[in-house]
Design a protein around this motif. Structure first.
Motif, short mmCIF file in Angstrom:
data_model
loop_
_atom_site.label_atom_id
_atom_site.label_comp_id
_atom_site.label_asym_id
_atom_site.label_seq_id
_atom_site.Cartn_x
_atom_site.Cartn_y
_atom_site.Cartn_z
N VAL A 6 0.80 -1.22 0.00
CA VAL A 6 0.00 0.00 0.00
C VAL A 6 0.84 1.27 0.00
O VAL A 6 0.45 2.27 -0.61
N GLU A 7 2.00 1.27 0.67
CA GLU A 7 2.78 2.50 0.75
C GLU A 7 3.22 2.96 -0.64
O GLU A 7 3.10 4.14 -0.99
N LEU A 58 0.08 4.08 -2.70
CA LEU A 58 -0.42 5.40 -2.29
C LEU A 58 0.37 6.51 -2.97
O LEU A 58 -0.21 7.44 -3.54
N PHE A 99 -2.77 4.93 6.49
CA PHE A 99 -3.57 5.83 5.67
C PHE A 99 -3.78 7.17 6.35
O PHE A 99 -3.73 8.22 5.70
N ARG A 131 -2.53 10.74 4.78
CA ARG A 131 -3.43 11.88 4.59
C ARG A 131 -2.86 13.12 5.29
O ARG A 131 -2.85 14.22 4.72
N VAL A 160 -6.87 7.63 -1.79
CA VAL A 160 -6.47 7.03 -0.52
C VAL A 160 -7.62 6.20 0.06
O VAL A 160 -7.43 5.09 0.55
N ASP A 161 -8.84 6.75 -0.01
CA ASP A 161 -10.00 6.02 0.51
C ASP A 161 -10.15 4.66 -0.18
O ASP A 161 -10.43 3.65 0.48
N GLU A 216 -7.40 2.20 0.73
CA GLU A 216 -7.69 1.67 2.07
C GLU A 216 -8.79 0.61 1.98
O GLU A 216 -8.72 -0.43 2.66
#
Length: 702
Positions: free
Chosen positions: A147-148, A151, A213, A217, A234-235, A238
């Motif tokens: 995820v990092e 993002l 997350f 943000r 981002v939403d 996640e």
């Protein structure tokens, strides 16, 4: 002829997308791929499938020209095609060269593997159009990279080189011969067994701490100010970690639909096309070809000259950095080296790249060695006599074909050109500081600048990674001519009772990186006093320039470097200062101005409506070719928020009638000659028209 060619090599079906120029995912391409896959699955002699791009690229992305048309929703839609790829019992390999962007990469993510040549690039740049990847990119990419990485990559829209993409898990193999290598890889998968589809790989999206997350943000809140798309990305990423694939995909679809209907998406699509349209000059015929520029000389080794030299060196163009002051030249080269070393320490360039770029910059101390340059760019301070002296020297020292550019931000191009025997080769080449970072290149035509010279500089701007815009010759050209209305009107509002922090807060909430008064403090006000002293001599009789900058300098408050200006500073932190307010109040009393309160809405209108009004005057006078050119200049040179589309697009969206109303008020307050309404603006409002109608109205005569 089909947009997708079908062939079989060594029991592998090769589907070649042949839809120039960039193999966009049009209905024809989607249909061709679906038909090719069906044919391959029906052929018992085919063990695997390769999808490859013909020409210079894989699949560069969606076909933007189909947005909003029936073709965009016609079957097979991209997501239908993706489902067919993922359900294929025969392994599919995406063979990538050139670029796989947006929908192109999203399709590749549904193949069983991705093979690329080392020069290829991949990415999901939809955020730049106010969107998120709508075909599963936000929920498939983190399954490969974690995820990092996802993002950062999706919220910036940046392109990943193949080597980096392989390291991150997006690319499975890099090959030298793309077609042969991908066919061999596909056969290996058919023999050894293909991996599970990306949608079914959950190890990198399971057990992710939600704090990841929240922290992301918080880290980017200021950077994303006013923008919708990054936060929605981002939403959805996640959601990929705490919902099933199908649930997360439904959420992505919902978020995509919301963004598709947003004003920001419309603004960013406008800007996307505006930047490309700006390169087209109506009176420069297509048959006029730009001259090759292989070597450049930059005169002046200060911050601006060094930055310009780096812009060319970074693009692979040899450059001589000329300064007759040996100590200044040494300092300039040291500053260039330090900038590169900072980039190296951040990991944005390699040691080899740094060495190559530095090696392209040759410091020289005089005009004797300029016989091999194709262009010269003067970047000394704003003094007409000095610039004319330099241009006379360049005229003698450079070959006859060489273009002579000036980085002046406001001076008369024709007056500078008069010092040469080749005014047709003289052009403004106005870079913005820091020149190695800022994207805008404001090319300024003089009365005798040739079509060939214009074509060369516009093409060169694109070559060195800038957004070139052609301006006419006037005081301040496109951008700086408008800027004074933004900064000076902030001072008028201070005199009338607004506070520095309110004005800057409104500007920054709108999306400006820095408000006009904080910008004054950062730039420093001492030099501004000298510039304003000259400008005051040319003001019309019905206009008074505020003197708050002068009062601040008299009080020793010259800006952030001195610790005080319109604010008080502790390090870089700016703080409201009663002493500054007292100076402002005293000046208002001296001028006999009654102070009052302002609403945020009124401040917003007074800051930005005058830009639109002055932009209309530039269109009237032919200083700007198109309203959208002004948008490109202000987004890239002055930080106008891109998600608004630029000042002219924004002004039309909020209503040109509102802009006209503000112009009438400010004309009455500040002087009709410069602050009053544009004739074009009045005509457009009266007839209910917009910027697209401006050329016809101007041609008719206003």
């Amino acid at each position: 002829m089909s947009a997708v060619e079908y062939a079989v090599e060594n029991e592998v079906a090769v589907l070649t997308v042949a839809y120039p120029p960039v193999n966009a995912l049009s209905l024809a391409v989607r249909t061709g791929l679906a038909e090719g896959l069906a044919r391959a699955l029906a052929d018992s002699g085919v063990k695997a499938v390769v999808v490859i791009g013909g020409g210079s690229t894989f699949i560069a992305g969606a076909d933007i020209s189909e947005f909003g048309t029936p073709n965009s929703a016609a079957e097979p839609r991209l997501q239908t095609l993706q489902a067919q790829f993922e359900a294929s019992p025969k392994p599919i390999v995406a063979a990538i060269h050139g670029t796989a962007l947006g929908g192109g990469l999203e399709l590749a993510l549904t193949a069983h593997a991705r093979v690329a040549v080392a020069s290829a690039k991949v990415g999901l740049p939809e955020v730049k159009l106010g969107l998120l990847p709508g075909a599963g990119g936000t929920i498939r990419l983190p399954r490969l990279t974690g995820v990092e990485v996802a993002l950062e990559a999706v919220t910036t829209g940046r392109h990943l080189g193949a080597v980096e993409a392989e390291r991150l898990g997006v690319i499975d193999a890099i090959v030298d011969d793309l077609r042969a290598g991908s066919v061999a890889y596909a056969l290996k998968l058919a023999t050894d067994g293909a991996p599970a589809p990306v949608r079914d790989r959950n190890d990198k999206v399971s057990g992710v701490d939600p704090k990841v997350f929240d922290d992301f943000r918080a880290k980017n809140r200021k950077k994303w100010r006013g923008q919708i798309a990054p936060a929605r990305i981002v939403d959805v990423i996640e959601a990929a970690t705490n919902r099933s694939f199908d649930e997360a995909k439904a959420y992505e679809n919902q978020a995509f639909g919301e963004l598709m209907a947003s004003d920001q998406r419309k603004a960013l699509i406008h800007y996307f096309f505006a930047e490309r349209e700006a390169r087209k000059i109506p009176d420069v015929p297509a048959e006029v070809k730009p001259l090759p520029v292989r070597k450049v000389v930059v005169i002046g080794s200060g911050l601006m000259g060094g930055g310009i030299a780096m812009s060319f060196a970074n693009a692979g163009i040899a450059v001589k950095l000329l300064d007759v002051n040996a100590e200044a030249l040494e300092r300039g080269m040291a500053a260039v080296r330090k900038t590169y070393e900072t980039s190296l320490s951040r990991g944005s360039i390699s040691q080899a790249q740094m060495d190559e770029r530095l090696g392209r910059i040759q410091p020289i101390g005089g005009y004797d060695d300029l016989g091999d340059v194709d262009m010269a760019i003067e970047a000394v301070f704003e003094d007409m006599a000095l610039k004319q002296e330099i241009f006379a020297l360049l005229d003698k020292a450079t070959p006859p074909h060489a273009i002579l550019g000036t980085n002046t931000s406001s001076l008369d191009i024709d007056q500078i050109a008069s010092a040469t025997s080749r005014p047709d080769k003289v052009i403004g080449a106005h870079f913005f500081s820091p020149a190695n970072v800022m994207k805008l290149l404001e090319a300024v035509r003089g009365s005798q600048t040739s079509a060939e010279t214009i074509a060369t500089v516009m093409a060169l701007g694109k070559q060195i990674g800038k957004a070139p815009v052609l301006a006419g010759n006037c005081d301040g050209f496109i951008g700086n001519r408008m800027l004074q209305y933004y900064t000076v009107n902030a001072e008028y509002m201070l005199e009338r009772g607004a506070t520095p922090e309110q004005i800057d807060r409104v500007a920054e909430a709108f999306g400006m990186a820095m408000g006009p008064l904080a910008m004054r403090d950062l730039a420093g006000m001492a030099q501004a006093v000298n510039v304003r002293a000259v400008r005051k001599k040319t003001l019309p009789v019905d206009e008074r320039m505020p003197e708050l900058v002068e009062r601040m300098v008299e009080a020793g408050r010259i800006g952030q470097r001195s610790g005080s200006g319109f604010y008080r500073y502790e390090g870089r932190d700016r703080l409201p200062d009663p002493e500054a307010i007292a100076i402002i109040t005293a000046e208002a009393q001296r001028q006999g101005i009654e102070q009052r309160t302002f609403t945020d809405e009124e401040i917003l209108a007074r800051l930005f409506h005058p830009l639109v009004n002055e932009g209309a005057k530039e269109l009237e006078e032919g200083i700007a070719i198109r309203a959208s050119d002004i948008d490109v200049a202000w987004v890239n040179g002055y930080g106008f928020p891109i998600h608004t589309g630029g000042p002219m697009f924004w002004g039309e969206q909020i209503g040109l009638d509102k802009v006209l109303e503000t112009a009438r008020v400010l004309g009455a307050e500040n002087g009709q000659t410069r602050w009053g309404p544009s004739k074009l603006l009045e005509r457009l409002v009266a007839e209910g028209k917009g910027w697209k109608d401006a050329p016809a109205l101007i041609a008719q005569g206003l």
